[in-house]
Structures are given as structure tokens and as C-alpha cells.
Write an enzyme that holds these catalytic residues in place. Structure first.
Site, PDB file in Angstrom:
ATOM      1  N   LYS A 207       5.177   2.598  -9.273  1.00  0.00           N
ATOM      2  CA  LYS A 207       5.121   3.678 -10.351  1.00  0.00           C
ATOM      3  C   LYS A 207       6.206   4.721 -10.128  1.00  0.00           C
ATOM      4  CE  LYS A 207       1.858   7.636 -11.546  1.00  0.00           C
ATOM      5  NZ  LYS A 207       0.525   8.121 -11.521  1.00  0.00           N
ATOM      6  N   GLU A 213       8.847   0.339   1.172  1.00  0.00           N
ATOM      7  CA  GLU A 213       8.553  -0.824   1.111  1.00  0.00           C
ATOM      8  C   GLU A 213       8.829  -1.957  -0.012  1.00  0.00           C
ATOM      9  OE1 GLU A 213       6.567   1.689   1.506  1.00  0.00           O
ATOM     10  OE2 GLU A 213       4.972   1.402   3.267  1.00  0.00           O
ATOM     11  N   GLY A 268      -1.768   5.463  -9.538  1.00  0.00           N
ATOM     12  CA  GLY A 268      -1.556   3.962  -9.090  1.00  0.00           C
ATOM     13  C   GLY A 268      -2.989   3.215  -8.821  1.00  0.00           C
ATOM     14  N   ARG A 269      -3.863   3.729  -8.139  1.00  0.00           N
ATOM     15  CA  ARG A 269      -5.013   2.886  -7.893  1.00  0.00           C
ATOM     16  C   ARG A 269      -6.038   2.671  -9.141  1.00  0.00           C
ATOM     17  NH1 ARG A 269      -4.591   7.552  -5.165  1.00  0.00           N
ATOM     18  NH2 ARG A 269      -6.230   9.288  -5.548  1.00  0.00           N
ATOM     19  N   GLU A 354      -8.920   6.356  -0.870  1.00  0.00           N
ATOM     20  CA  GLU A 354      -7.446   7.342  -1.358  1.00  0.00           C
ATOM     21  C   GLU A 354      -7.951   8.230  -2.301  1.00  0.00           C
ATOM     22  OE1 GLU A 354      -3.109   5.838  -1.354  1.00  0.00           O
ATOM     23  OE2 GLU A 354      -3.881   5.824  -3.279  1.00  0.00           O
ATOM     24  N   LYS A 513       4.847   9.087   5.814  1.00  0.00           N
ATOM     25  CA  LYS A 513       6.115   8.334   5.235  1.00  0.00           C
ATOM     26  C   LYS A 513       7.175   9.291   5.423  1.00  0.00           C
ATOM     27  CE  LYS A 513       3.867   7.141   0.677  1.00  0.00           C
ATOM     28  NZ  LYS A 513       4.185   7.309  -0.811  1.00  0.00           N
TER      29      LYS A 513
HETATM   30  O1  F6P Z   1       1.300   5.841  -0.478  1.00  0.00           O
HETATM   31  C1  F6P Z   1       0.332   5.860  -1.408  1.00  0.00           C
HETATM   32  C2  F6P Z   1       0.877   5.467  -2.786  1.00  0.00           C
HETATM   33  O2  F6P Z   1       1.317   6.466  -3.315  1.00  0.00           O
HETATM   34  C3  F6P Z   1      -0.330   4.989  -3.551  1.00  0.00           C
HETATM   35  O3  F6P Z   1      -1.103   5.892  -4.073  1.00  0.00           O
HETATM   36  C4  F6P Z   1       0.200   4.024  -4.564  1.00  0.00           C
HETATM   37  O4  F6P Z   1      -0.548   3.104  -5.102  1.00  0.00           O
HETATM   38  C5  F6P Z   1       1.257   3.445  -3.723  1.00  0.00           C
HETATM   39  O5  F6P Z   1       1.799   4.362  -2.760  1.00  0.00           O
HETATM   40  C6  F6P Z   1       2.297   2.698  -4.319  1.00  0.00           C
HETATM   41  O6  F6P Z   1       3.259   3.764  -5.002  1.00  0.00           O
HETATM   42  P1  F6P Z   1       4.318   3.000  -6.378  1.00  0.00           P
HETATM   43  O7  F6P Z   1       3.456   2.362  -7.258  1.00  0.00           O
HETATM   44  O8  F6P Z   1       4.929   4.452  -6.495  1.00  0.00           O
HETATM   45  O9  F6P Z   1       5.193   2.352  -5.380  1.00  0.00           O
END
Ligand code: F6P
Length: 547
Positions: A207, A213, A268-269, A354, A513
Site C-alpha cells: 500500500k 521487507e 491493508g488488512r 492489529e 520499525k
Molecule cells: O506494519 C504493519 C503494516 O502497516 C500493516 O498494517 C500492513 O498490512 C503491512 O504493514 C504492509 O504494509 P504495506 O502494504 O504498506 O507494505
């Protein structure tokens, strides 16, 4: 008089506190004996999904008070606000409009029809998926893609991975889907080791497009491809992106034509239904992806319109509040009796923990009651041979969700009946338990000595009266999966409203983070580190000395 600012001050909450004294004496077997219609009265349907909540430690009076609580906490009003696209995620100033991602009619968000915009993205996804699946969109050497690798984490991984695995019977044999989330190189290396760069398509799902990662994995995947493709232009034919940050995806080198956008009002979730589902849609085809969304839409309509007393997500959410806040349950087990729902506990961990792992109300006041329980579990029957011992005879109350299907996709003689007989038997055993007298009688029948019988009786007796909720789907098809996942999404929302918290932010994950960003360069310098507390310094320095 102004409304109490805390749910625990609501009249229904107070009444439930009183009522829990009576509930301490509830025996499930007595509740069934007193009400021959308990199964009919305590079960609900939505489409092909049955929710049986009759084996829970609740009476008609408990439910009445819980529904009062839902009303007093304003569940219907908040639901309407969510559906209308109000910025209910107040700490991020965002709406939570995942229902718009599966709507068919217009959904106005601040004057704009966001459902139309979603439909346009879905139309582009369809074109892309059809092209890839038909072998018309190819990699640099002109060969059809055989493998898709979704690179993402959290909500950009768990939903699409769960759906692709759950819907495996609907996947194309020509196109295998893989999911890489962990920054541990073992994950990416393990997946890449079996793949041919000429026929591998990466979907970078993020997102924010800033997640460490995901970007680390995407960069390494890009290098792997570049070494075979020769130049960046050829490698670019192997990368699609799914993001709310289109500029960052472009900067990474993804062609805008292969970039699929979703908006920040889709958390995201809660984003599987958006372009985040691209890897799933590539695997199962866009028609099946649409059916998945249609199942969720059916639950959305039910949640928005059914009275509280007949509303599946409301009932499920209230039961969890009852156990967490009035009966002291600290955890909740999710037990899918379906191997293809293997990832459901992981998915629900993010969705529930979360969302509702919060310690302050929407106004920022520290709560004086429990919020999200720990969600855990694994598929049946495996769990039976691992942790069910504790469910039956341990000291903690663990409400369980059993999830299964009436029809199997796999016609291996008798397996499905064995599986489902265990599902039903476990819910029954949790409820019935076994008295010391029954244990003694069993042992007498086995001709054990009187002395042995007395010694073993306390160990072989089960208290029973352990609650469970059963969810049965007719079949694990795309529509059924959509119903199931949207049921849990809305359940989590109901709980958040009762608890007075914001389910849509996740500030708690930020600190770690930031600290990791600070520690990363320290791992590669020569000198020992002394910038943290003694434990963190000691761990880092031991690591550096031994790497
Ligand atoms: O660190 C938590 C988070 O922000 C989640 O809420 C999210 O689903 C995940 O990291 C991945 O985020 P992104 O889709 O921005 O890479």
C-alpha cells in the site's frame, strides 16, 4: 445528560457485570435441556453459511443484555457511518470503505463515486489477468508466464495468500502462485530456487510502497531477473505493482500500465478485495475473484440491514466481548477443519489483533477493560494431536471457532467424513466433558483394578462446559470464502465499537520499525555498540562477534 465516554459505564455493561454472577452457574447441557429449540434459536444463516452459536455460555438473557450493549454503544449508527465513508479512522483521518471494494452500485465518498473508480481498476485487472493466463502477455523471451510471485507482507500478503490457497481447486494448472513475505532471505531464495526467470511474474504489493521487507525482497527479485534478462527494459516485463503510492512504484521501475492502484481508505488488512487481490485473481481468474467479492458483498448487505438479533457479525462480535470482558478469556482459538484454510488463523491474527489490539478509546483515554484477545489456532484435525489437551483439561477458558465445509473438493474415499466427524465430536466433547463416574465406569469395563481406577479417575475426567461456535459453509468456493472473511471483518468492527476504539490504525507497529532502521547500520560497523540499554547492546555485540 451527556453519554458516558466509556463503554464500561454503559447501563448494559453494568447489567452484564451483574449477570455474569448468574452465568458462573451456566451448564451448557442444562441450557440445551431447558430449551429443546436451542439450536434453532441460537443459529443463523447468511447465504450458504451457517453460524451455530448454541454451544456458547449464554442464555437468552445474556444475549438480550449483549444486544442492549450493542445498541447503547451505537453499533448501528457507526455501521452507517462506515458505509457512508465518514472518516471514522480518526487518527489517520481516513475512511474505512472496504465495503466499497465489493459494491456494485455507486458509493459516494466526499462527492466522488469510489465504486466506479474501483470498477475501473478491476476492469484493468481483468484485462491483465486474462492476458497473462492466456499467454498473450509474456516475459522478455516471449514465453507464457508459469509462476506468479506476490511480494508483500501483512495485509499485502495474508489475504491474497489465504485466498489463493483456499481456492486452489479453482487455479489454473498453467500458473502457480507463490507468496514471499519475510525479509529472511530464506523465504525468497526458497521460492526462487524452483523458478525460471523467463516465465516468472512478480507482483509487488505494498500500500505504502515503503515497507522495508517488501522493498528488500523486490530489489533482490529484480537483481535475480536482471542477471538473466540482461537489461532493465526486459526485466520490467516481469514486474507488476499494487499500491496506493503509484509514484513510488514508478520510481521502482514498474510500468504504469502494470500498476494497479487502491486508495488509502482501504486499510491493508481489509484490502484483499482491491487490487491487492491481483495475485489471487491471476491464480483463480477474474470471474472467481468477482465471486469472492460477491460473497463478501452478500455479507455486507446482511450486516447493514439485518436486525441486531439476527445479524451474524453482531452476534459473533458480542460473544467475544462477553468472553473477553465478563468471563476473562484472554485468547480465542480459530480451528478450521479444512486444510486449505490453513492460513486462516494467521489472517485473523492480523485482522483482529492489529485492528483491536488497542489500549485507548477513540478519545485517547486508557481503557479499563480487556480489548482484543490473542487469536491463535491451526487446522483440525492436526490441532487435536497437539494443543486440544489444554482446551479440554487446561485451566484457561478458550472460546473456539470451528470452521468446516459440508462438501469437499477432494473425493478421497471417506476422508471428508473422518474430518467432519472429528469437527462435530470435538465441539460435543468440549461441551459434555466426562464425569469422574463416567471415567470410572469406562475403566471398570476395561477391567482395571479398583486401586488403579481411583488413582486415574481425576486424570481421566473432563470438566466439559467449554464453549465453541461452529461455522459451516456449504462448500469452500469463492463465494463462500467471501462470506466467511467479510463475516470476520464486520465482527471485528462490531467489537471495536463496543470497546470504543479505532479498529483502523496500527500505530503500535511503528516504533519497532523506527528502531530497526537505527540498528541496521550498527550491525555492520566494527566497533561494539553502546547506544542502547544493556540488554540490546549485549545482544547486538554478541551477534557482531559471532556473525
Ligand atoms: O506494519 C504493519 C503494516 O502497516 C500493516 O498494517 C500492513 O498490512 C503491512 O504493514 C504492509 O504494509 P504495506 O502494504 O504498506 O507494505
Amino acid at each position: 445528560m451527556s453519554a458516558p465516554s466509556f463503554p464500561s459505564q454503559l447501563p448494559a455493561w453494568q447489567a452484564l457485570r451483574e449477570h455474569r454472577r448468574a452465568a458462573a452457574d451456566f451448564r451448557l447441557q442444562d441450557l440445551f435441556a431447558r430449551d429443546p429449540g436451542r439450536f434453532e434459536n441460537f443459529s443463523l444463516r447468511c447465504g450458504d453459511l451457517l453460524l451455530d452459536f448454541s454451544k456458547n455460555l449464554v442464555s437468552t438473557e445474556t444475549l438480550r443484555l449483549l444486544f442492549d450493549l450493542a445498541r447503547e454503544a451505537g453499533v448501528p449508527g457507526w455501521t452507517a457511518r462506515m458505509y457512508k465513508g465518514e472518516r471514522i479512522n480518526s487518527t489517520e483521518n481516513r475512511a474505512a470503505l472496504h465495503v466499497a471494494l465489493r459494491a456494485t452500485g455507486p458509493v459516494l465518498f466526499e462527492g466522488q463515486d469510489v465504486a466506479r473508480e474501483t470498477a475501473q481498476t478491476l476492469a484493468r485487472m481483468r484485462q491483465f489477468c486474462d492476458g497473462v493466463r492466456a499467454g498473450q502477455i509474456t516475459g522478455f523471451s516471449g514465453h507464457a508466464f508459469t509462476d506468479i510471485v506476490n511480494i508483500g507482507i501483512g495485509g499485502s500478503d495474508l489475504g491474497p495468500a489465504l485466498a489463493a490457497e483456499a481456492l486452489a481447486p479453482y487455479t489454473s494448472p498453467q500458473l502457480a502462485a507463490h507468496f514471499v513475505s519475510n525479509v529472511d532471505g530464506a523465504h525468497l531464495a526458497g521460492v526462487l530456487s524452483g523458478l525460471n526467470p523467463e516465465t516468472t511474474l512478480f507482483v509487488v504489493a505494498s500500500k505504502t510502497f515503503t515497507t522495508l521487507e517488501t522493498l528488500a525482497n523486490a530489489r533482490t527479485a529484480h537483481e535475480w531477473l536482471l542477471s538473466k534478462a540482461g537489461d532493465g527494459k526486459a526485466a520490467a516485463r516481469h514486474f507488476a505493482a499494487v499500491t496506493a503510492n503509484v509514484a513510488a512504484a514508478r520510481e521502482f521501475g514498474v510500468d504504469p500500465a502494470w500498476t494497479f492502484e487502491f486508495r488509502d481508505w482501504g486499510g491493508g488488512r481489509y484490502s484483499l478485495w482491491s487490487a491487492v487481490g491481483l495475485a489471487t485473481a491471476l491464480a483463480v481468474g477474474m470471474d472467481h475473484f468477482d465471486q469472492l467479492r460477491a460473497g463478501a458483498r452478500e455479507m455486507d448487505e446482511h450486516f447493514a440491514t439485518a436486525p441486531l438479533e439476527r445479524n451474524l457479525p453482531v452476534v459473533l462480535g458480542l460473544l467475544d466481548v462477553w468472553y473477553a470482558d465478563f468471563l476473562g478469556a484472554a485468547t480465542h482459538a480459530v480451528l478450521p477443519y479444512d486444510q486449505s484454510l490453513r492460513r486462516l488463523p494467521d489472517y485473523l491474527q492480523q485482522l483482529e489483533m492489529e485492528s483491536n489490539g488497542k489500549r485507548v478509546t477513540r478519545d485517547g483515554a486508557a481503557v479499563d477493560y480487556a480489548t482484543a484477545p490473542v487469536v491463535w489456532g491451526s487446522p483440525g484435525t492436526n490441532g487435536q494431536h497437539a494443543f486440544f489437551q489444554m482446551l479440554h483439561q487446561g485451566t484457561q477458558l478458550v472460546p473456539c471457532d470451528f470452521i468446516g465445509c459440508c462438501q469437499s473438493h477432494h473425493a478421497l474415499g471417506g476422508h471428508h467424513e473422518i474430518l467432519m466427524s472429528n469437527f462435530f465430536a470435538q465441539t460435543e466433547a468440549l461441551m459434555l466433558g466426562k464425569t469422574a463416574e463416567e471415567a470410572r465406569a469406562d475403566m471398570a469395563a476395561q477391567k482395571l483394578s479398583a486401586q488403579e481406577i481411583e488413582k486415574l479417575a481425576p486424570h481421566r475426567a473432563f470438566p466439559g462446559n467449554r464453549p465453541s461456535t461452529s461455522i459451516l459453509l456449504k462448500k469452500l468456493d469463492p463465494r463462500g470464502l467471501g462470506l466467511l472473511l467479510a463475516l470476520y471483518e464486520h465482527k471485528v468492527f462490531v467489537q471495536s465499537i463496543i470497546w470504543g476504539i479505532n479498529a483502523f490504525d496500527q500505530w503500535g507497529v511503528e516504533l519497532g520499525k523506527r528502531l530497526a532502521d537505527r540498528i541496521l547500520p550498527e550491525l555492520t560497523t566494527g566497533a561494539p555498540i553502546a547506544t542502547h540499554d544493556a540488554s540490546t547492546n549485549g545482544l547486538i555485540n554478541f551477534y557482531k562477534a559471532n556473525r
